[in-house]
Design a protein around this motif. Structure first.
Motif, PDB file in Angstrom:
ATOM      1  N   SER A 245      -4.179   6.831  -1.816  1.00  0.00           N
ATOM      2  CA  SER A 245      -3.404   5.606  -1.660  1.00  0.00           C
ATOM      3  C   SER A 245      -3.739   4.646  -2.789  1.00  0.00           C
ATOM      4  O   SER A 245      -4.774   4.768  -3.444  1.00  0.00           O
ATOM      5  CB  SER A 245      -3.688   4.954  -0.305  1.00  0.00           C
ATOM      6  OG  SER A 245      -5.020   4.504  -0.248  1.00  0.00           O
TER       7      SER A 245
ATOM      8  N   LYS B 230       0.872  -1.176   0.000  1.00  0.00           N
ATOM      9  CA  LYS B 230       0.000   0.000   0.000  1.00  0.00           C
ATOM     10  C   LYS B 230       0.906   1.223   0.000  1.00  0.00           C
ATOM     11  O   LYS B 230       1.750   1.390   0.881  1.00  0.00           O
ATOM     12  CB  LYS B 230      -0.898   0.004   1.235  1.00  0.00           C
ATOM     13  CG  LYS B 230      -1.856   1.180   1.269  1.00  0.00           C
ATOM     14  CD  LYS B 230      -2.788   1.092   2.465  1.00  0.00           C
ATOM     15  CE  LYS B 230      -3.800   2.220   2.439  1.00  0.00           C
ATOM     16  NZ  LYS B 230      -4.734   2.128   3.566  1.00  0.00           N
TER      17      LYS B 230
ATOM     18  N   ALA C 256       0.839  -4.643   2.509  1.00  0.00           N
ATOM     19  CA  ALA C 256      -0.622  -4.775   2.603  1.00  0.00           C
ATOM     20  C   ALA C 256      -0.957  -6.217   2.958  1.00  0.00           C
ATOM     21  O   ALA C 256      -1.072  -7.066   2.082  1.00  0.00           O
ATOM     22  CB  ALA C 256      -1.263  -4.362   1.290  1.00  0.00           C
TER      23      ALA C 256
ATOM     24  N   ILE D 203      -2.888   0.267  -4.028  1.00  0.00           N
ATOM     25  CA  ILE D 203      -2.281  -1.036  -3.759  1.00  0.00           C
ATOM     26  C   ILE D 203      -1.548  -1.460  -5.031  1.00  0.00           C
ATOM     27  O   ILE D 203      -2.135  -1.488  -6.111  1.00  0.00           O
ATOM     28  CB  ILE D 203      -3.338  -2.098  -3.394  1.00  0.00           C
ATOM     29  CG1 ILE D 203      -4.196  -1.657  -2.213  1.00  0.00           C
ATOM     30  CG2 ILE D 203      -2.675  -3.443  -3.130  1.00  0.00           C
ATOM     31  CD1 ILE D 203      -3.489  -1.590  -0.896  1.00  0.00           C
TER      32      ILE D 203
END
Length: 169
Positions: free
Chosen positions: A80, A71, A122, A82
């Motif tokens: 943000s 992340k 993540a 991923i």
């Protein structure tokens, strides 16, 4: 002499693994500069063997294994994204991650070129629309018409009725 070499190798290997494990656990969160691949690198092979695509959400990182999901947060605007590690790098001092063009666009750093980011592994990602429980499929008993010559499918009966109606006119 052989015993000494074995002891040295065992000691070196255990300290190496300990150092590597502590380094990986210490990098749960990194703060540093992020850059992104230029569009001209689309189609080039990455270190993992995959091809780089401008619209993919991928990145290059020095130490995380290929396939690791990270992340990346832009603290300047709170955005943000991923990304998945597919390449090695960046090899420029002070930079912690190289992003694909699409990931950089999601973070709104295209116009800046280089921006400060926070990188986190993540671990617990919730994928939307993916069932979390095991789906139970019911058992079905299926039969065929094999061996029964007197059964005619309904559509053949309908076709026969239509033909008879046309001939009667």
């Amino acid at each position: 002499m052989l015993t000494f070499c074995l002891l040295m190798m065992a000691g070196a290997n255990s300290s190496l693994f300990t150092l590597h494990d502590s380094y990986v656990s210490a990098q749960d969160q990194q703060t540093g500069k992020a850059s992104f691949y230029a569009r001209k690198f689309a189609g080039h092979k990455t270190a993992s063997g995959e091809r780089l695509h401008n619209d993919s959400l991928t990145c290059a990182h020095r130490t995380y294994p290929f396939g690791t999901l990270l992340k990346v947060i832009n603290p300047a605007n709170g955005r943000s994204v991923i990304v998945r590690v597919t390449d090695r790098g960046p090899f420029v001092r002070g930079r912690v991650i190289d992003l694909s063009w699409r990931a950089a666009k999601e973070l709104d750093i295209i116009s800046k070129g280089v921006a400060m980011v926070i990188v986190q592994k993540a671990d617990n990602i919730i994928i939307p629309y993916k069932p979390t429980d095991e789906i139970e499929i019911p058992e079905l008993e299926l039969e065929t018409n094999e061996g029964k010559t007197d059964m005619i499918p309904f559509w053949q009966d309908m076709k026969k009725d239509q033909q008879e109606a046309l001939q009667a006119q």
